[in-house]
Design a protein around this motif. Structure first.
Motif, PDB file in Angstrom:
ATOM      1  N   GLY A 115      41.923  29.951  32.633  1.00 46.14           N
ATOM      2  CA  GLY A 115      41.131  31.132  32.820  1.00 46.14           C
ATOM      3  C   GLY A 115      40.273  31.665  31.867  1.00 46.14           C
ATOM      4  O   GLY A 115      39.879  33.054  31.919  1.00 46.14           O
ATOM      5  N   GLY A 133      40.079  28.394  36.462  1.00 45.06           N
ATOM      6  CA  GLY A 133      40.103  29.661  36.777  1.00 45.06           C
ATOM      7  C   GLY A 133      41.407  29.994  37.023  1.00 45.06           C
ATOM      8  O   GLY A 133      42.233  29.317  37.681  1.00 45.06           O
ATOM      9  N   LYS A 188      43.437  31.972  39.966  1.00 45.55           N
ATOM     10  CA  LYS A 188      43.281  32.422  41.119  1.00 45.55           C
ATOM     11  C   LYS A 188      43.500  33.942  41.356  1.00 45.55           C
ATOM     12  O   LYS A 188      44.726  34.085  41.187  1.00 45.55           O
ATOM     13  CB  LYS A 188      43.978  31.724  42.244  1.00 45.55           C
ATOM     14  CG  LYS A 188      43.549  31.678  43.585  1.00 45.55           C
ATOM     15  CD  LYS A 188      44.226  30.851  44.426  1.00 45.55           C
ATOM     16  CE  LYS A 188      43.799  31.201  45.940  1.00 45.55           C
ATOM     17  NZ  LYS A 188      44.285  29.849  46.666  1.00 45.55           N
ATOM     18  N   VAL A 189      42.682  34.829  41.750  1.00 44.69           N
ATOM     19  CA  VAL A 189      43.074  36.252  41.954  1.00 44.69           C
ATOM     20  C   VAL A 189      43.089  36.579  43.440  1.00 44.69           C
ATOM     21  O   VAL A 189      43.198  37.780  43.841  1.00 44.69           O
ATOM     22  CB  VAL A 189      41.920  37.153  41.256  1.00 44.69           C
ATOM     23  CG1 VAL A 189      42.299  36.703  39.759  1.00 44.69           C
ATOM     24  CG2 VAL A 189      40.522  36.705  41.523  1.00 44.69           C
ATOM     25  N   THR A 199      38.942  33.055  45.513  1.00 49.95           N
ATOM     26  CA  THR A 199      38.383  33.833  44.424  1.00 49.95           C
ATOM     27  C   THR A 199      38.926  33.519  42.986  1.00 49.95           C
ATOM     28  O   THR A 199      40.150  33.507  43.031  1.00 49.95           O
ATOM     29  CB  THR A 199      38.558  35.295  44.553  1.00 49.95           C
ATOM     30  OG1 THR A 199      37.986  35.463  45.863  1.00 49.95           O
ATOM     31  CG2 THR A 199      37.838  36.124  43.646  1.00 49.95           C
ATOM     32  N   TYR A 200      38.542  33.172  42.089  1.00 56.29           N
ATOM     33  CA  TYR A 200      38.951  32.596  40.646  1.00 56.29           C
ATOM     34  C   TYR A 200      38.034  33.270  39.563  1.00 56.29           C
ATOM     35  O   TYR A 200      37.000  33.777  39.622  1.00 56.29           O
ATOM     36  CB  TYR A 200      38.684  31.155  40.545  1.00 56.29           C
ATOM     37  CG  TYR A 200      39.243  30.132  41.741  1.00 56.29           C
ATOM     38  CD1 TYR A 200      40.622  29.955  41.246  1.00 56.29           C
ATOM     39  CD2 TYR A 200      38.720  30.032  42.786  1.00 56.29           C
ATOM     40  CE1 TYR A 200      41.497  29.134  42.431  1.00 56.29           C
ATOM     41  CE2 TYR A 200      39.382  29.376  43.808  1.00 56.29           C
ATOM     42  CZ  TYR A 200      40.554  28.834  43.522  1.00 56.29           C
ATOM     43  OH  TYR A 200      41.424  27.984  44.353  1.00 56.29           O
ATOM     44  N   ARG A 201      39.018  33.716  38.441  1.00 58.45           N
ATOM     45  CA  ARG A 201      38.406  34.489  37.553  1.00 58.45           C
ATOM     46  C   ARG A 201      38.656  33.873  36.141  1.00 58.45           C
ATOM     47  O   ARG A 201      39.595  32.991  35.760  1.00 58.45           O
ATOM     48  CB  ARG A 201      39.411  35.803  37.192  1.00 58.45           C
ATOM     49  CG  ARG A 201      38.867  36.754  36.218  1.00 58.45           C
ATOM     50  CD  ARG A 201      39.847  37.732  35.889  1.00 58.45           C
ATOM     51  NE  ARG A 201      39.557  38.871  37.042  1.00 58.45           N
ATOM     52  CZ  ARG A 201      40.276  39.852  37.264  1.00 58.45           C
ATOM     53  NH1 ARG A 201      41.502  40.056  36.734  1.00 58.45           N
ATOM     54  NH2 ARG A 201      39.827  40.454  38.420  1.00 58.45           N
ATOM     55  N   TRP A 202      37.493  33.981  35.291  1.00 60.67           N
ATOM     56  CA  TRP A 202      37.449  33.418  34.073  1.00 60.67           C
ATOM     57  C   TRP A 202      37.195  34.439  33.138  1.00 60.67           C
ATOM     58  O   TRP A 202      36.222  35.248  33.441  1.00 60.67           O
ATOM     59  CB  TRP A 202      36.217  32.384  33.795  1.00 60.67           C
ATOM     60  CG  TRP A 202      36.555  30.930  34.416  1.00 60.67           C
ATOM     61  CD1 TRP A 202      37.132  30.066  33.581  1.00 60.67           C
ATOM     62  CD2 TRP A 202      36.585  30.321  35.634  1.00 60.67           C
ATOM     63  NE1 TRP A 202      37.182  28.856  34.575  1.00 60.67           N
ATOM     64  CE2 TRP A 202      36.971  29.204  35.714  1.00 60.67           C
ATOM     65  CE3 TRP A 202      35.872  31.059  36.753  1.00 60.67           C
ATOM     66  CZ2 TRP A 202      36.718  28.583  36.820  1.00 60.67           C
ATOM     67  CZ3 TRP A 202      35.968  30.419  38.133  1.00 60.67           C
ATOM     68  CH2 TRP A 202      36.285  29.031  38.056  1.00 60.67           C
ATOM     69  N   ALA A 229      35.007  39.266  32.228  1.00 62.94           N
ATOM     70  CA  ALA A 229      35.251  38.469  32.969  1.00 62.94           C
ATOM     71  C   ALA A 229      34.280  38.456  34.115  1.00 62.94           C
ATOM     72  O   ALA A 229      33.604  38.957  34.493  1.00 62.94           O
ATOM     73  CB  ALA A 229      36.755  38.896  34.034  1.00 62.94           C
ATOM     74  N   GLU A 272      34.336  36.840  38.168  1.00 60.97           N
ATOM     75  CA  GLU A 272      35.035  36.350  39.531  1.00 60.97           C
ATOM     76  C   GLU A 272      34.171  35.534  40.111  1.00 60.97           C
ATOM     77  O   GLU A 272      33.123  36.099  40.699  1.00 60.97           O
ATOM     78  CB  GLU A 272      35.695  37.673  40.127  1.00 60.97           C
ATOM     79  CG  GLU A 272      36.965  38.150  39.460  1.00 60.97           C
ATOM     80  CD  GLU A 272      37.491  39.426  40.317  1.00 60.97           C
ATOM     81  OE1 GLU A 272      37.224  39.360  41.416  1.00 60.97           O
ATOM     82  OE2 GLU A 272      38.609  39.905  39.775  1.00 60.97           O
ATOM     83  N   TRP A 274      29.224  35.800  42.801  1.00 58.27           N
ATOM     84  CA  TRP A 274      30.122  35.917  41.812  1.00 58.27           C
ATOM     85  C   TRP A 274      30.037  37.224  41.187  1.00 58.27           C
ATOM     86  O   TRP A 274      29.007  38.079  41.691  1.00 58.27           O
ATOM     87  CB  TRP A 274      29.753  34.873  40.459  1.00 58.27           C
ATOM     88  CG  TRP A 274      28.375  34.876  39.952  1.00 58.27           C
ATOM     89  CD1 TRP A 274      27.840  35.740  39.051  1.00 58.27           C
ATOM     90  CD2 TRP A 274      27.580  34.227  40.735  1.00 58.27           C
ATOM     91  NE1 TRP A 274      26.724  35.603  39.109  1.00 58.27           N
ATOM     92  CE2 TRP A 274      26.283  34.789  40.109  1.00 58.27           C
ATOM     93  CE3 TRP A 274      27.436  33.276  41.808  1.00 58.27           C
ATOM     94  CZ2 TRP A 274      24.914  34.202  40.375  1.00 58.27           C
ATOM     95  CZ3 TRP A 274      26.026  32.737  42.058  1.00 58.27           C
ATOM     96  CH2 TRP A 274      24.977  33.132  41.407  1.00 58.27           C
ATOM     97  N   THR A 275      31.036  37.916  40.244  1.00 60.69           N
ATOM     98  CA  THR A 275      31.108  39.414  39.937  1.00 60.69           C
ATOM     99  C   THR A 275      31.337  39.333  38.616  1.00 60.69           C
ATOM    100  O   THR A 275      32.270  38.749  38.230  1.00 60.69           O
ATOM    101  CB  THR A 275      31.885  40.360  40.850  1.00 60.69           C
ATOM    102  OG1 THR A 275      31.451  40.190  42.205  1.00 60.69           O
ATOM    103  CG2 THR A 275      31.873  41.687  40.505  1.00 60.69           C
TER     104      THR A 275
END
Length: 139
Positions: free
Chosen positions: A57, A86, A88-89, A93-96, A103, A105, A116-117
């Motif tokens: 991540g 990433g 997993k949230v 959905t994955y977050r870096w 970050a 998402e 993405w956000t």
């Protein structure tokens, strides 16, 4: 490349090989197909080896990652870009995150990026802040 297009090319190579050269053409076509599959597998293993060398991540700059994303990117292209897997949230959905706390998402549907956000870190306020936006001290 589209999966169905690749399958169609493989079948066409087999049919043309058999029609033109008989069983030798079929063996040549199968050899080319296996070689192409090994190249794809080798590329995937290289990407996963690179991702294994980075923390889970983590990305060098979340803002740069966000600017390089576009809808339709595959998961392999995303991992190449991030150089890590990433966290997993949520479902799909994955977050870096970067070291500054920012970050990104990313939502994947069907193995492709759909949206993405960018999540910005809150700016820390020091106690000795004397800027115009700081609350006035009671005297």
């Amino acid at each position: 490349m589209n999966r169905w297009f690749g399958i169609g090319l493989a079948v066409a190579a087999l049919v043309i090989g058999v029609q033109l050269f008989g069983w030798k053409g079929a063996i040549l076509a199968l050899s080319v197909i296996v070689f192409w599959l090994l190249l794809q597998f080798s590329q995937l293993m290289r990407v996963m080896r690179t991702a294994n060398e980075s923390p889970l991540g983590h990305v060098s700059s979340a803002l740069m990652l966000q600017s390089r994303l576009h809808p339709g990117m595959t998961l392999v292209q995303l991992i190449k870009l991030c150089r890590s897997l990433g966290v997993k949230v949520g479902p799909d959905t994955y977050r870096w995150a970067d070291t500054g706390g920012d970050a990104v998402e990313v939502v994947l549907e069907g193995g492709k990026v759909t949206r993405w956000t960018l999540i910005r870190a809150d700016q820390p306020h020091s106690e000795g802040d004397t800027s115009d936006n700081a609350p006035a001290a009671d005297a």
